[in-house]
Scaffold this motif. Sequence first.
Motif, short mmCIF file in Angstrom:
data_model
loop_
_atom_site.label_atom_id
_atom_site.label_comp_id
_atom_site.label_asym_id
_atom_site.label_seq_id
_atom_site.Cartn_x
_atom_site.Cartn_y
_atom_site.Cartn_z
N SER A 16 0.81 -1.22 0.00
CA SER A 16 0.00 0.00 0.00
C SER A 16 0.85 1.27 0.00
O SER A 16 0.34 2.36 0.17
CB SER A 16 -0.98 0.00 1.18
N GLY A 18 5.02 2.97 -1.45
CA GLY A 18 6.41 2.85 -1.90
C GLY A 18 6.69 1.74 -2.90
O GLY A 18 6.01 1.61 -3.94
N ASN A 37 -1.33 -6.65 -0.46
CA ASN A 37 -1.39 -6.85 1.00
C ASN A 37 -1.09 -5.54 1.73
O ASN A 37 -0.26 -4.75 1.30
CB ASN A 37 -0.39 -7.92 1.44
N ASN A 39 -1.20 -3.82 6.05
CA ASN A 39 -1.40 -4.10 7.47
C ASN A 39 -2.42 -3.14 8.07
O ASN A 39 -3.26 -3.54 8.86
CB ASN A 39 -0.06 -4.01 8.21
N ASP A 67 -0.97 -8.92 8.93
CA ASP A 67 0.32 -8.57 9.55
C ASP A 67 1.25 -9.73 9.24
O ASP A 67 1.06 -10.85 9.74
CB ASP A 67 0.12 -8.40 11.07
N VAL A 68 2.26 -9.48 8.41
CA VAL A 68 3.10 -10.58 7.91
C VAL A 68 3.93 -11.28 9.00
O VAL A 68 4.47 -12.36 8.77
CB VAL A 68 4.06 -10.13 6.78
N SER A 69 4.00 -10.66 10.16
CA SER A 69 4.77 -11.30 11.24
C SER A 69 3.93 -12.32 12.02
O SER A 69 4.45 -12.97 12.92
CB SER A 69 5.34 -10.24 12.19
N ALA A 95 7.07 -6.37 2.57
CA ALA A 95 6.80 -5.57 3.77
C ALA A 95 8.05 -5.47 4.63
O ALA A 95 8.76 -6.46 4.82
CB ALA A 95 5.66 -6.20 4.58
N GLY A 96 8.33 -4.27 5.10
CA GLY A 96 9.51 -4.10 5.93
C GLY A 96 9.43 -2.80 6.69
O GLY A 96 8.64 -1.91 6.34
N VAL A 117 9.11 -8.68 11.43
CA VAL A 117 8.49 -8.25 10.17
C VAL A 117 9.41 -8.56 8.99
O VAL A 117 9.01 -9.18 8.01
CB VAL A 117 8.14 -6.74 10.22
N TYR A 167 18.04 -3.72 11.39
CA TYR A 167 17.62 -3.73 9.97
C TYR A 167 18.67 -4.47 9.11
O TYR A 167 18.34 -5.35 8.32
CB TYR A 167 17.45 -2.29 9.48
N ALA A 199 19.00 3.34 -2.60
CA ALA A 199 18.16 4.39 -2.02
C ALA A 199 17.01 4.68 -2.97
O ALA A 199 17.22 5.18 -4.07
CB ALA A 199 18.97 5.64 -1.77
N ILE A 200 15.81 4.33 -2.54
CA ILE A 200 14.62 4.52 -3.37
C ILE A 200 13.71 5.51 -2.64
O ILE A 200 13.52 5.41 -1.41
CB ILE A 200 13.87 3.17 -3.56
P1 NAD Z 1 7.41 1.80 2.89
O1 NAD Z 1 7.48 2.16 4.31
O2 NAD Z 1 6.76 2.73 1.93
O3 NAD Z 1 6.73 0.38 2.68
C1 NAD Z 1 6.78 -0.67 3.62
C2 NAD Z 1 5.40 -1.27 3.68
O4 NAD Z 1 5.41 -2.39 4.56
C3 NAD Z 1 4.38 -0.27 4.22
O5 NAD Z 1 3.27 -0.25 3.34
C4 NAD Z 1 3.99 -0.87 5.56
O6 NAD Z 1 2.65 -0.61 5.92
C5 NAD Z 1 4.21 -2.35 5.31
N1 NAD Z 1 4.35 -3.10 6.56
C6 NAD Z 1 5.10 -2.80 7.65
N2 NAD Z 1 4.92 -3.74 8.60
C7 NAD Z 1 4.04 -4.64 8.11
C8 NAD Z 1 3.47 -5.84 8.60
N3 NAD Z 1 3.75 -6.27 9.84
N4 NAD Z 1 2.62 -6.52 7.81
C9 NAD Z 1 2.31 -6.08 6.57
N5 NAD Z 1 2.82 -4.96 6.05
C10 NAD Z 1 3.67 -4.25 6.80
O7 NAD Z 1 8.91 1.54 2.44
P2 NAD Z 1 9.53 0.93 1.10
O8 NAD Z 1 10.74 1.68 0.85
O9 NAD Z 1 8.51 0.81 0.05
O10 NAD Z 1 9.97 -0.53 1.62
C11 NAD Z 1 9.59 -1.73 1.00
C12 NAD Z 1 10.70 -2.76 1.19
O11 NAD Z 1 11.86 -2.32 0.49
C13 NAD Z 1 11.14 -2.98 2.63
O12 NAD Z 1 11.38 -4.36 2.85
C14 NAD Z 1 12.43 -2.20 2.73
O13 NAD Z 1 13.29 -2.72 3.70
C15 NAD Z 1 12.97 -2.40 1.34
N6 NAD Z 1 13.98 -1.42 0.94
C16 NAD Z 1 13.67 -0.10 0.74
C17 NAD Z 1 14.66 0.80 0.37
C18 NAD Z 1 14.40 2.26 0.11
O14 NAD Z 1 15.36 3.00 -0.12
N7 NAD Z 1 13.18 2.73 0.12
C19 NAD Z 1 15.96 0.34 0.19
C20 NAD Z 1 16.25 -1.00 0.38
C21 NAD Z 1 15.24 -1.86 0.76
#
Ligand code: NAD
Length: 269
Positions: A16, A18, A37, A39, A67-69, A95-96, A117, A167, A199-200
Amino acid sequence: PNNRLAGQTCIVTGASSGIGEAVATAIGLDGANVVVNYNSHPEIAEEIAHKISINNLCGDAIAIQCDVSKEDQVQAMFKQTINHFGTVDICIPNAGLQKDATLHEMSLADWQLVIDVNLTGQFLCAREAIREFLRRGIRPEISKSIGKIIHMSSVHQIIPWAGHANYAASKGAIVMLMESICQEYAPQKVRCNSIAPGAIKTPINKPAWETPEALTELNKLIPYKRIGVPEDIGSAAAWLASDESEYINGTTIFVDGGMTCYPGFTTNG
Ligand code: NAD
């Protein structure tokens, strides 16, 4: 849109916002049915699923809370998906979260939440996916593989990260989870890989890009001199899920503009 994933169903966790949103959208545009999916905040996930499903180039999409955990919730999400779409062909545990603290100040709760998570959540999703792949069996007319798992890792699976040990540890562990799954299930034609974003630009790292000063600092870490966008990950994921990448298994694809090429050394002689 290439329609490379027509007739397949994909679960994207944390979809939902990123990267997850962009991955769900790209996978949908390639013809797959998608489970978005989330949370919390059903309205955002419903809107994303709606946008995918009304696009006539896309497969169908639904939003499912989980909740994926939590083991029971992950199992319920897979059950709901299979009831709705018939099976699962592609699983993208994305999810992270971060819970940053210096190590001497890191509480056990901060440590545990990130591991639950980012690592256990990916284990639970991968396990349910493999159970479904083995139950269903291969469908050669749909894909050359029985199923695909794409773990969302990070450049921090290899770059140490002060102030974020929980992390970095969670992402480092994803390497061995992913590679062990590959070794164990490749004979059954499971493909298991990771994407490691650099870095995204997403909500998870807003302080790193929200001001021009922060962006200038960030670009010092990126040889390609631009921050990544979620679509950079979406297109990599759709390709990695498709038969175009059939022989890729047990690998991490870094999508990072060269961040893992030690840009600091360009000025060190
Ligand atoms: P984000 O915070 O936009 O997205 C993370 C999503 O995970 C959120 O929608 C959040 O609600 C969901 N989430 C958190 N806990 C949850 C749970 N217990 N159950 C279900 N959903 C849950 O951030 P993002 O950057 O889109 O991150 C997505 C993935 O990419 C993550 O695993 C992150 O570690 C990884 N990542 C991101 C970057 C970056 O620069 N943005 C870099 C490397 C890795």
